[in-house]
Design a protein around this motif. Structure first.
Motif, PDB file in Angstrom:
ATOM      1  N   LEU A  11       0.896  -0.877  -0.270  1.00 50.74           N
ATOM      2  CA  LEU A  11      -0.362  -0.537  -0.067  1.00 50.74           C
ATOM      3  C   LEU A  11       0.948   1.469  -0.070  1.00 50.74           C
ATOM      4  N   GLU A  12       1.882   1.234   1.626  1.00 52.10           N
ATOM      5  CA  GLU A  12       2.282   2.514   0.991  1.00 52.10           C
ATOM      6  C   GLU A  12       3.706   2.274  -0.491  1.00 52.10           C
ATOM      7  N   ARG A  13       3.876   1.366  -0.775  1.00 54.01           N
ATOM      8  CA  ARG A  13       4.663   1.641  -2.398  1.00 54.01           C
ATOM      9  C   ARG A  13       3.640   2.154  -3.466  1.00 54.01           C
ATOM     10  N   CYS A  14       2.851   1.935  -3.091  1.00 52.48           N
ATOM     11  CA  CYS A  14       1.582   2.182  -4.473  1.00 52.48           C
ATOM     12  C   CYS A  14       1.114   3.589  -4.384  1.00 52.48           C
ATOM     13  N   LEU A  15       1.204   4.244  -3.131  1.00 46.52           N
ATOM     14  CA  LEU A  15       0.954   5.539  -2.597  1.00 46.52           C
ATOM     15  C   LEU A  15       1.636   6.218  -2.609  1.00 46.52           C
ATOM     16  N   ALA A  16       3.247   6.251  -2.991  1.00 49.35           N
ATOM     17  CA  ALA A  16       4.362   6.584  -3.256  1.00 49.35           C
ATOM     18  C   ALA A  16       5.034   5.985  -4.226  1.00 49.35           C
ATOM     19  N   LYS A  17       3.655   6.069  -5.549  1.00 46.07           N
ATOM     20  CA  LYS A  17       3.908   5.095  -6.900  1.00 46.07           C
ATOM     21  C   LYS A  17       5.770   5.065  -7.092  1.00 46.07           C
ATOM     22  N   LYS A  18       5.946   3.775  -5.971  1.00 43.23           N
ATOM     23  CA  LYS A  18       8.026   3.737  -6.985  1.00 43.23           C
ATOM     24  C   LYS A  18       7.682   2.231  -7.744  1.00 43.23           C
ATOM     25  N   PRO A  19       8.064   2.427  -8.348  1.00 44.11           N
ATOM     26  CA  PRO A  19       8.536   1.012  -9.442  1.00 44.11           C
ATOM     27  C   PRO A  19       7.779  -0.480  -9.099  1.00 44.11           C
ATOM     28  N   ASP A  24       2.680  -4.830  -9.044  1.00 42.95           N
ATOM     29  CA  ASP A  24       2.696  -6.308  -7.514  1.00 42.95           C
ATOM     30  C   ASP A  24       1.211  -6.392  -6.864  1.00 42.95           C
ATOM     31  N   PHE A  25       0.174  -5.011  -6.878  1.00 40.73           N
ATOM     32  CA  PHE A  25      -0.457  -4.852  -6.710  1.00 40.73           C
ATOM     33  C   PHE A  25      -1.731  -5.518  -7.411  1.00 40.73           C
ATOM     34  N   VAL A  26      -1.347  -5.258  -8.309  1.00 43.59           N
ATOM     35  CA  VAL A  26      -2.808  -5.916  -9.654  1.00 43.59           C
ATOM     36  C   VAL A  26      -2.459  -7.963  -9.347  1.00 43.59           C
ATOM     37  N   ASP A  27      -0.799  -8.118  -8.857  1.00 41.41           N
ATOM     38  CA  ASP A  27      -0.764  -9.184  -9.432  1.00 41.41           C
ATOM     39  C   ASP A  27      -1.071 -10.177  -8.078  1.00 41.41           C
ATOM     40  N   ARG A  28      -1.573  -9.259  -6.637  1.00 42.05           N
ATOM     41  CA  ARG A  28      -1.257 -10.019  -5.391  1.00 42.05           C
ATOM     42  C   ARG A  28      -2.658  -9.826  -5.649  1.00 42.05           C
TER      43      ARG A  28
END
Length: 187
Positions: A11-19, A24-28
């Motif tokens: 969640l944090e990575r998505c909100l920070a728009k990390k590469p 990874d979100f979609v895969d999960r």
């Protein structure tokens, strides 16, 4: 169940728009979204074509990324992320199913054929096509095809009449439709 550390990090990575965060979100969560779509459609007696399912997946994912991930930003962490996304996905799917059903109903007011409870996978409108299909079927398959395509019955009505489980009607109709597609066309 509280938010897991894996989901918190994602969640944090998505909100920070990390590469690769969105990938990874979609895969999960793709399997979860597809399950919610299938379950919601089934509960509403809607037979989905694969293209309709893909459209609904796109609608759910769009609702998640819309307004700079506003849906994810509103997540409070008081449940698992999967539970939260299940609720979000169900709301989006129900809204889209209702919109399509209303569009189909409006079409019937203008003289276009109304498809009852099947706004996605259209009922076979051609009586000759249904009759040709019925000739290749027997028993319960023929009864279900007749009830759905000719009598306009809902999945629930078919289940009550035939004693089939509600999980069996849609797959049976899909198998039968595939049989029809594989049959040689008559001229």
């Amino acid at each position: 169940m509280a938010l897991s550390e894996i989901d918190r990090s994602l969640l944090e990575r998505c909100l920070a728009k990390k590469p690769r965060a969105w990938e990874d979100f979609v895969d999960r969560f793709m399997g979860l979204v597809i399950h919610v779509i299938n379950h919601t459609a089934h509960c509403r007696s809607v037979l989905l074509a694969s293209t309709d399912r893909d459209d609904l997946v796109g609608e759910v994912m769009l609702s998640i990324v819309d307004n700079d991930f506003a849906v994810l930003r509103h997540f409070r962490g008081q449940s698992s992320l999967a539970t939260y996304l299940t609720v979000i996905a169900r709301r989006v799917v129900v809204k889209k199913l209702i919109e399509r059903h209303q569009a189909a109903s409006l079409g019937s007011l203008s003289g276009e054929p109304h498809t009852n409870d099947a706004p996605f996978e259209q009922r076979i409108e051609d009586r000759e096509e249904v009759d040709r299909l019925l000739q290749s079927l027997d028993g319960t398959e023929a009864q279900v095809v007749r009830m759905y395509h000719l009598e306009g019955k809902t999945y629930q009505e078919i289940c009550r009449t035939t004693g089939m489980s509600s999980n069996s009607v849609g797959p049976m109709l899909s198998r039968v439709r595939n049989k029809l597609r594989s049959m040689p066309q008559q001229s």
